[in-house]
Design a protein around this motif. Structure first.
Motif: not given
Length: 258
Positions: A17-18, A54-56, A22-25
């Motif tokens: 799971r993200a 994104a979820k993963t 992770d999404r901000d990066r």
């Protein structure tokens, strides 16, 4: 009959799971690609939308596949704890004061290594509002007939490995209660000068992390609003084009009937 327990199957890396970090990066890499002209605004908007849906980790990988930042490795899960700010690693920073003064303070991203050299000058390094992009920061301080003054938040670990030669090398050791808190190590020496490092009472990195989290939330909201507005604009343009085509076909049909 003896029953044997089977171990649960390991989760594939792409199925992890993200996190928001992770999404901000990944979003930061996309913003840099947009600024460099590698992506046009429409491509950037589409990929940003994919990132925040994104979820993963596997769903994040395709948006970076054709960008230079993704050549070395696929997006890695956020380890948590050690990373206090988003973005790529910060390069080493050199502060030099020769018969002058050099100051680094305010809200800035602290690199893994800071080299400070003062010759008949003064250097001030204030980390109380800094964003720690990694857990450990090493400061190499050299003072010759000068001074190097270092201030850190009081809830981080502060250590030193330095000495004074006819000078003063004073570091007020501090142990953070949190094992994952940032660590600042001060090395170097002072010759007929001074190097001083100590926590600034009342300055806590936790407060800054809360503000950064709020800032990332506002940024995600802003990006989503921009994408929604762009999507609405494109849909309106498509609809207007469709109406123009219908009007042109009707006009041609009327001329043909006449």
């Amino acid at each position: 009959m003896k029953l044997t327990k089977t171990a649960p199957a390991a989760v594939a890396e792409g199925d992890i799971r993200a996190s928001d970090a992770d999404r901000d990066r990944v979003a930061e890499i996309l913003r840099e690609a947009l600024a460099e002209g590698r992506l046009d605004p429409e491509e950037h908007a589409e990929r940003i939308d994919t990132v925040y849906r994104a979820k993963t980790m596997g769903e994040l990988e395709p948006v970076l596949r054709d960008l230079p930042a993704a050549r070395g490795s696929r997006p890695q899960p956020d380890p948590g704890g050690a990373a206090y700010g988003p973005g790529a690693p910060v390069p080493d920073q050199n502060l030099v004061a020769i018969f002058s003064a050099s100051v680094r303070k305010g809200r800035w991203r602290a690199p893994a290594r800071i080299n400070a050299f003062a010759l008949f000058g003064a250097i001030e390094i204030d980390l109380t509002e800094a964003v720690f992009a990694q857990q450990q920061v090493q400061i190499n301080a050299t003072s010759i007939f000068g001074s190097v003054e270092i201030r850190v938040p009081e809830n981080i670990t502060l250590r030193s490995n330095g000495s004074g030669v006819l000078g003063s090398f004073e570091v007020e050791f501090n142990d953070a209660e949190d094992a994952d808190a940032p660590q600042v190590l001060v090395n170097g020496y002072a010759v007929l000068g001074s190097v001083e490092a100590r926590p600034k009472r009342g300055a806590w990195i936790r407060d800054l992390r809360d503000r950064l989290r709020d800032g990332r939330r506002d940024l995600r909201h802003q990006l989503r609003e921009e994408h929604r507005e762009r999507h609405e604009q494109l849909r309106q343009e498509v609809w207007e084009g469709h109406l123009r085509l219908r009007a042109e076909r009707r006009e041609r049909r009327d001329r043909f009937r006449k």
